[in-house]
Design an enzyme around this catalytic site. Sequence first.
Site, PDB file in Angstrom:
ATOM      1  N   GLU A   8     -11.232  -0.966  -3.774  1.00 54.04           N
ATOM      2  CA  GLU A   8     -10.550  -0.333  -2.648  1.00 54.04           C
ATOM      3  C   GLU A   8      -9.386   0.506  -3.155  1.00 54.04           C
ATOM      4  O   GLU A   8      -9.137   0.610  -4.357  1.00 54.04           O
ATOM      5  CB  GLU A   8     -10.058  -1.389  -1.656  1.00 54.04           C
ATOM      6  CG  GLU A   8      -8.976  -2.306  -2.199  1.00 54.04           C
ATOM      7  CD  GLU A   8      -8.548  -3.374  -1.199  1.00 54.04           C
ATOM      8  OE1 GLU A   8      -9.207  -3.546  -0.161  1.00 54.04           O
ATOM      9  OE2 GLU A   8      -7.527  -4.051  -1.471  1.00 54.04           O
ATOM     10  N   ARG A  40       4.794  -8.096  -0.811  1.00 57.10           N
ATOM     11  CA  ARG A  40       4.462  -6.998  -1.714  1.00 57.10           C
ATOM     12  C   ARG A  40       5.496  -5.889  -1.570  1.00 57.10           C
ATOM     13  O   ARG A  40       5.728  -5.389  -0.471  1.00 57.10           O
ATOM     14  CB  ARG A  40       3.051  -6.485  -1.416  1.00 57.10           C
ATOM     15  CG  ARG A  40       1.967  -7.522  -1.687  1.00 57.10           C
ATOM     16  CD  ARG A  40       0.599  -7.048  -1.239  1.00 57.10           C
ATOM     17  NE  ARG A  40       0.532  -6.904   0.217  1.00 57.10           N
ATOM     18  CZ  ARG A  40      -0.539  -6.432   0.859  1.00 57.10           C
ATOM     19  NH1 ARG A  40      -1.608  -6.061   0.184  1.00 57.10           N
ATOM     20  NH2 ARG A  40      -0.526  -6.347   2.176  1.00 57.10           N
ATOM     21  N   ASP A  96       0.823  -1.218   0.000  1.00 54.64           N
ATOM     22  CA  ASP A  96       0.000   0.000   0.000  1.00 54.64           C
ATOM     23  C   ASP A  96       0.856   1.267   0.000  1.00 54.64           C
ATOM     24  O   ASP A  96       0.690   2.160   0.847  1.00 54.64           O
ATOM     25  CB  ASP A  96      -0.948   0.017   1.209  1.00 54.64           C
ATOM     26  CG  ASP A  96      -1.716  -1.277   1.370  1.00 54.64           C
ATOM     27  OD1 ASP A  96      -2.039  -1.918   0.356  1.00 54.64           O
ATOM     28  OD2 ASP A  96      -1.997  -1.657   2.527  1.00 54.64           O
ATOM     29  N   HIS A 156      -2.996  -1.017  -5.362  1.00 59.84           N
ATOM     30  CA  HIS A 156      -2.956  -0.054  -4.251  1.00 59.84           C
ATOM     31  C   HIS A 156      -1.851   0.974  -4.472  1.00 59.84           C
ATOM     32  O   HIS A 156      -0.846   1.023  -3.770  1.00 59.84           O
ATOM     33  CB  HIS A 156      -2.800  -0.720  -2.904  1.00 59.84           C
ATOM     34  CG  HIS A 156      -3.350   0.157  -1.810  1.00 59.84           C
ATOM     35  ND1 HIS A 156      -4.436  -0.199  -1.048  1.00 59.84           N
ATOM     36  CD2 HIS A 156      -2.992   1.392  -1.409  1.00 59.84           C
ATOM     37  CE1 HIS A 156      -4.703   0.782  -0.196  1.00 59.84           C
ATOM     38  NE2 HIS A 156      -3.844   1.769  -0.401  1.00 59.84           N
TER      39      HIS A 156
END
Length: 356
Positions: free
Chosen positions: A228, A323, A54, A293
Amino acid sequence: MTWYPTRLLPLALLALTLSCNSGSSPTPAPPTPPPPAPPTSTTFTNPLLSVGPDPWVYQKDGTYYYMSTTGGNIVIRKTAKMTDLGTSVSTVVWTPQQAGINQRDLWAPELFFLDGKWYIYYSADPLCCAGHRVHVLENTSADPTTGTWTYKGRIANPTADLWAIDGTVLEQNGKRYLIWSGHQTEGAGTQRLYISEMSNPWTLVGPRVELSRPEYNWETIGEPDVNEGPEILKHGNKTFLVYSGSHCSTDDYALGMLTASSTADPMQLSSWTKSSTPVFTKNTSGQAFGPGHNGFFKSKDGTEDWIIYHANPLTGQGCGDNRSPRIQKITWKADGTPDFGTPVALGTALTKPAGE
């Protein structure tokens, strides 16, 4: 200045030179010039860090502030160049176990400078109220890595204080709006994108309007169905809302996009046009699984637009710390919409952002 080595003299001329110098002090040899400095590298490779779900970047006064999900606290990295992120200073600016605040699972922090102060919007479970909400921190210091961060509380629509994550700020037509991912009703699993107007950086007013829900096949892979990570990108006379679709546990987590005029009322669903296909998807041969994201930033000289996003290097790695944050340049189509291309393969040499 470039130095060229002296060419060898012909033998006869060399002999004459030596005879002229016989009986006298030898001529000092010219000083050896320093070796040329190695050229400054103009390229970099992804990922910028080994871990960074993120990712988010905010720019102010020539400085980049980077944030990502850590889970237990909020951290800011500060750097003058995005490609130097790996050697930047990392500062923990907030931990929730203070002043009676008890929260867990802190996700997706985003930093903004609004009305002369710094604000961080982040998602956390306050151990009540059926799960995650978006929370706000405030700092009056000139540098967000210093000073004191004050907890301003949960930010929620007064008519629908429901499960919510991934809050981001849109400024348009002289107003501010919070856009986030949330549930339609308590207990509903599907994640939708909502918008509400802000009266100040920590308060929502007026109605909650749904802007997008998972409806296309590419948005409904994995459980639950997900929209999202909304993020705003502006270019020319258009405002783009780029979001992540499908569940992060799958390799098919990808980016979708809504488009509106830069002067449209963002609270009107009719102002937005939703793309039926994803705008950024996995590159299996390039070790980019579940790319999404994202955030956006300008190059150092302000001439280029860049995307930052996370992806897994291997298939099946899901929503964990595999990630890593990656960046690449955005190009623009003739109709003024962004072309994000394909996630660049790990290890590929890319030209640094202009001005670095």
